[in-house]
Design a protein around this motif. Structure first.
Motif, PDB file in Angstrom:
ATOM      1  N   GLU A  14       0.824  -1.216   0.000  1.00 38.11           N
ATOM      2  CA  GLU A  14       0.000   0.000   0.000  1.00 38.11           C
ATOM      3  C   GLU A  14       0.858   1.266   0.000  1.00 38.11           C
ATOM      4  O   GLU A  14       0.723   2.163   0.827  1.00 38.11           O
ATOM      5  N   LYS A  15       1.780   1.350  -0.964  1.00 43.55           N
ATOM      6  CA  LYS A  15       2.732   2.460  -0.973  1.00 43.55           C
ATOM      7  C   LYS A  15       2.048   3.826  -1.121  1.00 43.55           C
ATOM      8  O   LYS A  15       2.590   4.854  -0.707  1.00 43.55           O
ATOM      9  N   HIS A  16       0.853   3.815  -1.723  1.00 46.33           N
ATOM     10  CA  HIS A  16       0.165   5.088  -1.950  1.00 46.33           C
ATOM     11  C   HIS A  16      -0.423   5.662  -0.664  1.00 46.33           C
ATOM     12  O   HIS A  16      -0.824   6.826  -0.624  1.00 46.33           O
ATOM     13  N   ARG A  17      -0.511   4.855   0.386  1.00 46.78           N
ATOM     14  CA  ARG A  17      -1.097   5.318   1.654  1.00 46.78           C
ATOM     15  C   ARG A  17       0.045   5.718   2.593  1.00 46.78           C
ATOM     16  O   ARG A  17       0.722   4.884   3.165  1.00 46.78           O
TER      17      ARG A  17
END
Length: 655
Positions: free
Chosen positions: A598-601
């Protein structure tokens, strides 16, 4: 970059290699050689000054007592004047008549020679004429005494020819023990024979043996094939003794040198004539009140009579002369000074070598004991072959060099520990460093740490968008900037008792709970709690770093951290040329995937994600937010993921 354990265990392996090839690199040779030279010089110096003579004489006495006992000499008979004899005669000194009767009785049994170890220079009436008549017999030898001054001179009975007179002076060692046999004393014009030598010569002439000059040295006396080599001031264990006159080391037969009878028994005819016929008969006092007693090598072991009567000491000397002449007991021999030095230095060197090679304390103690046992056994064997070689000097050298080398090894080990602990302490906590040091024997022996299974908490950290940042900075500045961040991060990991297993360029892998095997659940929980405390501390410091970098025109960063607790196997990975400390298991992969999922979070500058397996150990000490079950790359099953938002106590206080 290499991981922490790759570099640190490599240092340990290099140390292991250095220890294994120490001697080939002359380290061991140098230590052994220097210790041996220094100790040998010290021992030889002390020995030269006479500092070891007392110990050597004590050792000699012990060898004498341990030597096999040949029993009484059958060629000798001692007539002792006892306290009972003095009470019976009611006179001391005994009257000349009593002495004449004694001599007449003995002569009737046809002795070969009679030695009178009693001063009869002053008439003791009645019976002086009777005694003079008995003293005219050619097989009687009487005594004179020199002493140290003219006032101590005691002449022989008047009228005796010189060849039937001998001095009965005995040589005492510094400790008062009789160990030497004095054969001759000479002045400018005359050579005086000892009482015991006169008796031995008179007896040996009856069997065709006469004293002669040795062919190897005209100054040495020879009886049959035995050459009497005189003692020197440093013969055997002696150092700087008074070797004047013609002395040999006294070879004691036993504490009971000859058959003994009393004056009363002889006068009453209560003895077997065969005890006297063709024998050497010595007459002397054995009564303690006469104070004619001397300490001998047997004295420490004697319980009733610690000292030996003078007449018995003379009997020992007579027996030695006859045994040497007949080949029954050879005379003592000694090494020259050069051989003794080589003997002492050799055992000193052996002590150093043993202490260097025998590393285990128990083996070292056993090896030292065996070495000293062999030394004593060798000296005792040589003594049974009539050789007296130094014992205390090589024992002292062996022990001292062993002590010096052991002390050096202890000091060297302390230095190694300080160096290794410093190396380990740069990247791990003191507790972990101590655990590694305690296991150094296994590490150095095998060259690697064997794999063990345990429960640990893994932490993976990485910088978000690092590639973009690296593209905008020169390599030199990038490296300096990274090191500034990693230095702070490493410090926090160590403070929370974790270790940096490896650096991954823009991140790192840390482990909490290795290399010690956690036995209790509380310990596993404490490792997990420390990892979260560490992650929060890194998050807080990252805020400070970003502010500092912003003012300096450097990039500000965001970081992702993944933490997971579970079983792993830890140990050395690689071959003999390259090793690193590996942490292997699905738990490691899970922690790595938590960091990258979940790199975008990215709710904060430092995102900390943990698995449920870590959460169960946190004891509600931290505020977390559930992200639910999430798929992780490479894993078939979903993992319950939680975001760490802070410390629970702080949140509670804000409410």
């Amino acid at each position: 970059m290499k991981g922490f354990f790759e570099s640190q265990t490599s240092a340990l392996f290099n140390l292991s290699d250095r220890l294994k090839i120490a001697l080939s690199d002359f380290t061991g040779v140098r230590v052994v050689a220097i210790a041996s030279l220094v100790v040998s010089g010290f021992v030889m110096g002390v020995r030269h000054l006479g500092g070891l003579q007392a110990l050597e004489l004590v050792a000699l006495d012990q060898l004498v007592r341990l030597h096999s006992d040949p029993g009484p000499d059958p060629r000798l008979l001692v007539v002792g004047i006892t306290e009972g004899d003095i009470r019976t005669q009611k006179q001391w000194p005994l009257s000349d008549r009593t002495m004449a009767q004694l001599l007449a009785k003995l002569q009737s049994f046809q002795p070969q020679v009679i030695g009178l170890d009693m001063h009869r220079d002053i008439p003791q009436q009645p019976g002086n004429a009777e005694l003079k008549a008995q003293l005219r017999e050619k097989n009687i030898v009487a005594i004179q005494k020199f002493g140290d001054t003219e006032l101590e001179l005691v002449p022989p009975p008047p009228g005796l020819p010189e060849d039937r007179v001998g001095f009965n002076d005995l040589l005492l060692d510094p400790d008062g023990v009789v160990r030497r046999n004095l054969l001759f004393v000479s002045d400018d014009t005359t050579t005086y024979f000892s009482f015991s030598l006169r008796l031995a010569i008179a007896y040996l002439e009856s069997v065709g043996i006469k004293p002669d000059s040795s062919q190897q040295n005209p100054d040495y006396i020879q009886l049959a094939s035995s050459v009497f080599v005189p003692l020197q001031e440093n013969s055997g264990g002696y150092q700087n003794i008074d070797a004047r006159g013609y002395q040999v080391l006294l070879n004691y037969r036993s504490s009971n040198v000859a058959r003994q009878v009393t004056l009363t028994q002889v006068l009453k005819g209560e003895i077997d004539p065969n005890w006297v016929k063709n024998k050497i008969v010595l007459i002397g006092t054995t009564a303690p009140s006469a104070k004619d007693t001397f300490s001998t090598p047997y004295s420490p072991a004697e319980q009733k009579t610690a000292k030996m009567s003078g007449v018995l000491v003379h009997a020992q000397m007579v027996s030695q002369f006859i045994d040497a002449a007949t080949g029954e007991r050879p005379l003592f021999w000694f090494w020259d000074e050069r051989m003794e030095v080589l003997w002492i230095v050799g055992w000193t060197l052996l002590g150093a070598i043993a202490a260097w090679w025998l590393r285990h304390p128990v083996v070292l103690i056993l090896g030292g004991g065996v070495g000293l046992g062999v030394l004593f056994g060798t000296c005792f064997y040589l003594f049974t072959q009539q050789g007296w070689v130094p014992l205390s000097a090589p024992v002292l050298g062996f022990i001292l060099t062993s002590g010096v080398v052991i002390t050096y090894r202890s000091y060297d080990a302390q230095q190694q520990q300080q160096i290794i602990m410093k190396l380990l302490g740069q990247n791990t906590s003191p507790e972990v460093a101590k655990a590694l040091w305690k296991g150094r024997d296994r590490l150095l022996k095998s060259g690697k740490l064997p794999g063990i299974k345990l429960i640990a908490t893994m932490m993976f950290a990485d910088i978000k968008d690092f590639s973009t940042i690296a593209e905008q900075m020169p390599p030199e500045a990038l490296l300096e900037w990274l090191n500034e961040m990693l230095d702070v991060v490493t410090h926090e990991v160590i403070d929370h008792e974790g270790i940096i297993n490896k650096f991954t360029g823009d991140g790192f892998m840390a482990v909490f709970g290795v290399p010690m095997d956690r036995i209790h659940k509380e310990e596993v929980a404490l490792d997990a709690q420390r990892s979260i405390e560490c992650a929060i501390a890194i998050s807080e410091i990252l805020e400070e770093l970003n502010q500092n970098w912003k003012t300096r025109g450097l990039p500000v960063i965001q970081m992702r951290i993944g933490v997971f607790t579970g079983p792993v196997v830890v140990g050395s990975l690689g071959g003999k040329d390259r090793l690193e400390y590996g942490v292997i298991g699905d738990s490691v992969n899970t922690a790595a995937r938590l960091e990258s999922c979940e790199k975008h979070r990215q709710p904060s500058n430092c995102r900390v994600l943990i698995g449920k397996e870590t959460l169960v150990h946190l004891d509600n000490q931290f505020l977390v937010e559930s992200w639910g079950p999430l798929p992780l790359k490479g894993k078939q099953q979903m993992v319950d993921v939680y975001l760490v938002m802070g410390r629970q106590r702080e949140e509670a206080s804000e409410v």
